[in-house]
Design a protein around this motif. Structure first.
Motif, PDB file in Angstrom:
ATOM      1  N   PRO A   1       0.821  -1.214   0.000  1.00  0.00           N
ATOM      2  CA  PRO A   1       0.000   0.000   0.000  1.00  0.00           C
ATOM      3  C   PRO A   1       0.856   1.264   0.000  1.00  0.00           C
ATOM      4  O   PRO A   1       1.833   1.374   0.752  1.00  0.00           O
ATOM      5  CB  PRO A   1      -0.807  -0.121   1.291  1.00  0.00           C
ATOM      6  N   GLU A   2       0.477   2.206  -0.822  1.00  0.00           N
ATOM      7  CA  GLU A   2       1.267   3.435  -0.985  1.00  0.00           C
ATOM      8  C   GLU A   2       1.268   4.303   0.264  1.00  0.00           C
ATOM      9  O   GLU A   2       2.161   5.134   0.441  1.00  0.00           O
ATOM     10  CB  GLU A   2       0.731   4.241  -2.176  1.00  0.00           C
TER      11      GLU A   2
ATOM     12  N   ALA B   1       8.562  -3.230   5.419  1.00  0.00           N
ATOM     13  CA  ALA B   1       9.342  -4.400   5.003  1.00  0.00           C
ATOM     14  C   ALA B   1       9.123  -5.619   5.901  1.00  0.00           C
ATOM     15  O   ALA B   1       8.858  -6.722   5.404  1.00  0.00           O
ATOM     16  CB  ALA B   1      10.830  -4.038   4.922  1.00  0.00           C
ATOM     17  N   PRO B   2       9.202  -5.486   7.238  1.00  0.00           N
ATOM     18  CA  PRO B   2       9.039  -6.685   8.071  1.00  0.00           C
ATOM     19  C   PRO B   2       7.634  -7.269   8.064  1.00  0.00           C
ATOM     20  O   PRO B   2       7.436  -8.375   8.592  1.00  0.00           O
ATOM     21  CB  PRO B   2       9.417  -6.188   9.480  1.00  0.00           C
ATOM     22  N   LEU B   3       6.673  -6.569   7.486  1.00  0.00           N
ATOM     23  CA  LEU B   3       5.343  -7.162   7.352  1.00  0.00           C
ATOM     24  C   LEU B   3       5.399  -8.439   6.524  1.00  0.00           C
ATOM     25  O   LEU B   3       4.571  -9.334   6.687  1.00  0.00           O
ATOM     26  CB  LEU B   3       4.377  -6.175   6.693  1.00  0.00           C
ATOM     27  N   LEU B   4       6.407  -8.542   5.638  1.00  0.00           N
ATOM     28  CA  LEU B   4       6.495  -9.690   4.735  1.00  0.00           C
ATOM     29  C   LEU B   4       6.882 -10.975   5.463  1.00  0.00           C
ATOM     30  O   LEU B   4       6.776 -12.067   4.888  1.00  0.00           O
ATOM     31  CB  LEU B   4       7.492  -9.399   3.609  1.00  0.00           C
ATOM     32  N   CYS B   5       7.315 -10.870   6.729  1.00  0.00           N
ATOM     33  CA  CYS B   5       7.570 -12.074   7.533  1.00  0.00           C
ATOM     34  C   CYS B   5       6.944 -11.919   8.913  1.00  0.00           C
ATOM     35  O   CYS B   5       6.015 -12.624   9.265  1.00  0.00           O
ATOM     36  CB  CYS B   5       9.058 -12.369   7.640  1.00  0.00           C
ATOM     37  N   ALA B   6       7.426 -10.976   9.705  1.00  0.00           N
ATOM     38  CA  ALA B   6       6.884 -10.786  11.049  1.00  0.00           C
ATOM     39  C   ALA B   6       5.393 -10.476  11.002  1.00  0.00           C
ATOM     40  O   ALA B   6       4.621 -10.938  11.858  1.00  0.00           O
ATOM     41  CB  ALA B   6       7.630  -9.659  11.762  1.00  0.00           C
ATOM     42  N   GLY B   7       4.981  -9.720   9.995  1.00  0.00           N
ATOM     43  CA  GLY B   7       3.577  -9.363   9.874  1.00  0.00           C
ATOM     44  C   GLY B   7       2.697 -10.558   9.568  1.00  0.00           C
ATOM     45  O   GLY B   7       1.755 -10.870  10.292  1.00  0.00           O
ATOM     46  N   ILE B   8       3.007 -11.258   8.501  1.00  0.00           N
ATOM     47  CA  ILE B   8       2.148 -12.373   8.090  1.00  0.00           C
ATOM     48  C   ILE B   8       2.250 -13.536   9.066  1.00  0.00           C
ATOM     49  O   ILE B   8       1.276 -14.284   9.262  1.00  0.00           O
ATOM     50  CB  ILE B   8       2.473 -12.825   6.642  1.00  0.00           C
ATOM     51  N   THR B   9       3.384 -13.723   9.715  1.00  0.00           N
ATOM     52  CA  THR B   9       3.530 -14.809  10.688  1.00  0.00           C
ATOM     53  C   THR B   9       2.545 -14.664  11.843  1.00  0.00           C
ATOM     54  O   THR B   9       2.055 -15.668  12.384  1.00  0.00           O
ATOM     55  CB  THR B   9       4.967 -14.863  11.218  1.00  0.00           C
ATOM     56  N   THR B  10       2.231 -13.444  12.217  1.00  0.00           N
ATOM     57  CA  THR B  10       1.301 -13.213  13.323  1.00  0.00           C
ATOM     58  C   THR B  10      -0.131 -13.002  12.829  1.00  0.00           C
ATOM     59  O   THR B  10      -1.086 -13.418  13.494  1.00  0.00           O
ATOM     60  CB  THR B  10       1.758 -12.012  14.161  1.00  0.00           C
TER      61      THR B  10
ATOM     62  N   LEU C   1       2.689 -21.351  10.129  1.00  0.00           N
ATOM     63  CA  LEU C   1       3.852 -20.923   9.347  1.00  0.00           C
ATOM     64  C   LEU C   1       3.456 -19.814   8.383  1.00  0.00           C
ATOM     65  O   LEU C   1       2.592 -20.005   7.521  1.00  0.00           O
ATOM     66  CB  LEU C   1       4.415 -22.111   8.562  1.00  0.00           C
ATOM     67  N   ILE C   2       4.057 -18.674   8.495  1.00  0.00           N
ATOM     68  CA  ILE C   2       3.830 -17.488   7.640  1.00  0.00           C
ATOM     69  C   ILE C   2       2.413 -17.488   7.063  1.00  0.00           C
ATOM     70  O   ILE C   2       1.443 -17.658   7.792  1.00  0.00           O
ATOM     71  CB  ILE C   2       4.921 -17.322   6.554  1.00  0.00           C
ATOM     72  N   GLY C   3       2.257 -17.298   5.752  1.00  0.00           N
ATOM     73  CA  GLY C   3       0.958 -17.317   5.096  1.00  0.00           C
ATOM     74  C   GLY C   3       1.143 -17.506   3.614  1.00  0.00           C
ATOM     75  O   GLY C   3       2.247 -17.322   3.087  1.00  0.00           O
ATOM     76  N   GLY C   4       0.076 -17.883   2.928  1.00  0.00           N
ATOM     77  CA  GLY C   4       0.140 -17.983   1.483  1.00  0.00           C
ATOM     78  C   GLY C   4       0.122 -16.604   0.846  1.00  0.00           C
ATOM     79  O   GLY C   4      -0.047 -15.579   1.522  1.00  0.00           O
ATOM     80  N   LEU C   5       0.274 -16.576  -0.464  1.00  0.00           N
ATOM     81  CA  LEU C   5       0.352 -15.286  -1.147  1.00  0.00           C
ATOM     82  C   LEU C   5      -0.954 -14.510  -1.049  1.00  0.00           C
ATOM     83  O   LEU C   5      -0.956 -13.294  -0.851  1.00  0.00           O
ATOM     84  CB  LEU C   5       0.763 -15.497  -2.609  1.00  0.00           C
ATOM     85  N   ARG C   6      -2.068 -15.204  -1.177  1.00  0.00           N
ATOM     86  CA  ARG C   6      -3.369 -14.524  -1.099  1.00  0.00           C
ATOM     87  C   ARG C   6      -3.575 -13.903   0.275  1.00  0.00           C
ATOM     88  O   ARG C   6      -4.005 -12.751   0.395  1.00  0.00           O
ATOM     89  CB  ARG C   6      -4.472 -15.526  -1.416  1.00  0.00           C
ATOM     90  N   GLU C   7      -3.259 -14.663   1.319  1.00  0.00           N
ATOM     91  CA  GLU C   7      -3.435 -14.139   2.672  1.00  0.00           C
ATOM     92  C   GLU C   7      -2.418 -13.045   2.993  1.00  0.00           C
ATOM     93  O   GLU C   7      -2.741 -12.091   3.719  1.00  0.00           O
ATOM     94  CB  GLU C   7      -3.328 -15.269   3.692  1.00  0.00           C
ATOM     95  N   THR C   8      -1.220 -13.152   2.455  1.00  0.00           N
ATOM     96  CA  THR C   8      -0.225 -12.109   2.688  1.00  0.00           C
ATOM     97  C   THR C   8      -0.670 -10.786   2.066  1.00  0.00           C
ATOM     98  O   THR C   8      -0.504  -9.715   2.664  1.00  0.00           O
ATOM     99  CB  THR C   8       1.143 -12.532   2.144  1.00  0.00           C
ATOM    100  N   GLN C   9      -1.261 -10.855   0.881  1.00  0.00           N
ATOM    101  CA  GLN C   9      -1.786  -9.632   0.282  1.00  0.00           C
ATOM    102  C   GLN C   9      -2.947  -9.078   1.106  1.00  0.00           C
ATOM    103  O   GLN C   9      -3.063  -7.861   1.299  1.00  0.00           O
ATOM    104  CB  GLN C   9      -2.250  -9.889  -1.155  1.00  0.00           C
ATOM    105  N   GLU C  10      -3.787  -9.963   1.627  1.00  0.00           N
ATOM    106  CA  GLU C  10      -4.874  -9.535   2.507  1.00  0.00           C
ATOM    107  C   GLU C  10      -4.325  -8.809   3.729  1.00  0.00           C
ATOM    108  O   GLU C  10      -4.852  -7.778   4.156  1.00  0.00           O
ATOM    109  CB  GLU C  10      -5.685 -10.761   2.938  1.00  0.00           C
ATOM    110  N   MET C  11      -3.253  -9.360   4.306  1.00  0.00           N
ATOM    111  CA  MET C  11      -2.622  -8.735   5.457  1.00  0.00           C
ATOM    112  C   MET C  11      -2.084  -7.356   5.121  1.00  0.00           C
ATOM    113  O   MET C  11      -2.272  -6.386   5.876  1.00  0.00           O
ATOM    114  CB  MET C  11      -1.497  -9.641   5.973  1.00  0.00           C
ATOM    115  N   LEU C  12      -1.420  -7.227   3.980  1.00  0.00           N
ATOM    116  CA  LEU C  12      -0.888  -5.922   3.576  1.00  0.00           C
ATOM    117  C   LEU C  12      -2.003  -4.911   3.364  1.00  0.00           C
ATOM    118  O   LEU C  12      -1.885  -3.742   3.764  1.00  0.00           O
ATOM    119  CB  LEU C  12      -0.056  -6.077   2.304  1.00  0.00           C
TER     120      LEU C  12
ATOM    121  N   CYS D   1      -3.182  -3.780   6.679  1.00  0.00           N
ATOM    122  CA  CYS D   1      -2.243  -2.802   7.225  1.00  0.00           C
ATOM    123  C   CYS D   1      -2.457  -1.426   6.599  1.00  0.00           C
ATOM    124  O   CYS D   1      -2.391  -0.403   7.288  1.00  0.00           O
ATOM    125  CB  CYS D   1      -0.809  -3.273   6.999  1.00  0.00           C
ATOM    126  N   GLY D   2      -2.698  -1.408   5.281  1.00  0.00           N
ATOM    127  CA  GLY D   2      -2.963  -0.135   4.620  1.00  0.00           C
ATOM    128  C   GLY D   2      -4.215   0.529   5.157  1.00  0.00           C
ATOM    129  O   GLY D   2      -4.257   1.753   5.371  1.00  0.00           O
TER     130      GLY D   2
END
Length: 353
Positions: free
Chosen positions: A150-151, A159-168, A297-308, A311-312
């Protein structure tokens, strides 16, 4: 043809990270080339660089919390254009055809996903047999494994959302955390501070569970409604049978029984931090209250985008300390000591110097 890249690598379990020149593949029709702006430092980077899990190949370029801007796209790429913000997390490929991949859960790929670093590069196109991570100036990735950032978010802090973020985020969503539930987050570090932020934003009543009374004020600033000191036997006794869900971010093996006692009947504790053997798990607290102990364990790509996107919408980012890449070895030592609030992020513009 390949893309010349530069970054930092280690060449043995005991060597420091040093400047390293290598190659990325030229983009295929479905590939995206990202000019990396920032990369977070995950404790997994350190474990891997130092071969503490016994499976590292050298030379080794860490980094799987990657954000930057799209520098080039292949002719079949959709959804991204040059100049877009983009991110790459912990995986850059999977089999794509198994039950897990078809469900959008690539992190559980039945045939094994390809990690962003240290994985067998099954796509090829370079002289390197293993994948190299984000402590570098550029990366080429299949569009399926690239994420929109998100802009409105601070890019370094995202940046840490890509691991620490999705992991939680992933376990909180999977176990339906929301309003009316009492959630405990165990451990206040890179993972724990994100767990507090997400659970709070989801509407839960959040308690930070920590060994350190000094972390109480920070926990409340992050969104915790209360603090439980796990070394306080009387406080732990009083809190028994009171939590609907526990997110356990402790990064080492430990006795889970004192925490299991905090759960209500039919409630769950999820382990996301410890990839070591747990020191003790007694069956009685599980059996007599029908409690569950699970992992995530972390998340799939679809869920990671949902998380981002979440966050936005909620303005959620990680609390970070931004560093120059020349200070990465000091940052590793400080991370091991717990001397960071709560994630180091490398400014890749400093590679130029």
């Amino acid at each position: 043809m390949t893309i010349k890249s530069k970054g930092y690598a280690t060449h043995s379990a005991t060597a420091e990270l040093r400047p390293f020149a290598f190659e990325r593949r030229d983009p295929r029709p479905q590939d995206i080339v990202i000019s990396i702006a920032y990369c977070g430092i995950c404790h997994s980077d350190i474990h891997s660089a130092r071969n503490e899990w016994g499976r590292t190949s050298y030379p080794f370029v860490p980094g799987h919390e990657i954000v930057g801007r799209v520098a080039a796209v292949g002719k079949h790429v959709t959804g991204f254009k040059v100049g877009d913000l983009a991110g790459v997390g912990c995986l850059v490929d999977s089999c794509r055809i198994c039950f897990s991949c078809e469900a959008g859960l690539e992190q559980y790929c039945d045939n094994g996903f390809t990690g962003t670093y240290g994985g067998e590069d099954k796509i090829g196109g370079t002289p390197h047999s293993m994948t190299f991570g984000g402590y570098s100036d550029t990366i080429t990735v299949d569009q399926r494994f690239v994420l929109h950032i998100p802009e409105n978010l601070d890019l370094a802090s995202a940046a840490p959302l890509l691991c620490a973020g999705i992991t939680t985020y992933s376990p909180l969503k999977h176990w339906n955390v929301g309003p009316g539930l009492r959630v405990g987050v165990i451990g206040l570090g890179g993972l724990g501070h994100m767990g507090v932020k997400f659970a709070h934003a989801m509407g839960a009543h959040v308690t930070m569970i920590t060994t350190s009374p000094s972390k109480g004020a920070d926990a409340r600033k992050l969104g915790a409604d209360g603090v439980l000191i796990s070394k306080d036997a009387e406080a732990m006794r009083h809190a028994r049978d009171s939590f609907d869900f526990l997110l356990n971010t402790i990064p080492v093996g430990h006795d889970v029984d004192p925490y299991m006692a905090l759960l209500k009947r039919d409630a769950t504790m999820v382990i996301v931090g410890s990839v070591e053997p747990l020191k003790r798990v007694d069956g009685i607290p599980l059996i007599f209250r029908r409690r569950s102990l699970a992992g995530s364990l972390i998340g799939g790509l679809r869920e990671t985008q949902e998380m981002l996107d979440f966050c936005g919408q909620h303005g959620i980012v990680c609390d970070i300390e931004r560093i120059s890449i020349k200070d990465v070895n000091k940052a590793y030592d400080r991370t091991v000591r717990g001397d960071v609030k709560y994630r180091f992020v490398i400014d890749m513009a400093t590679l130029a110097s």
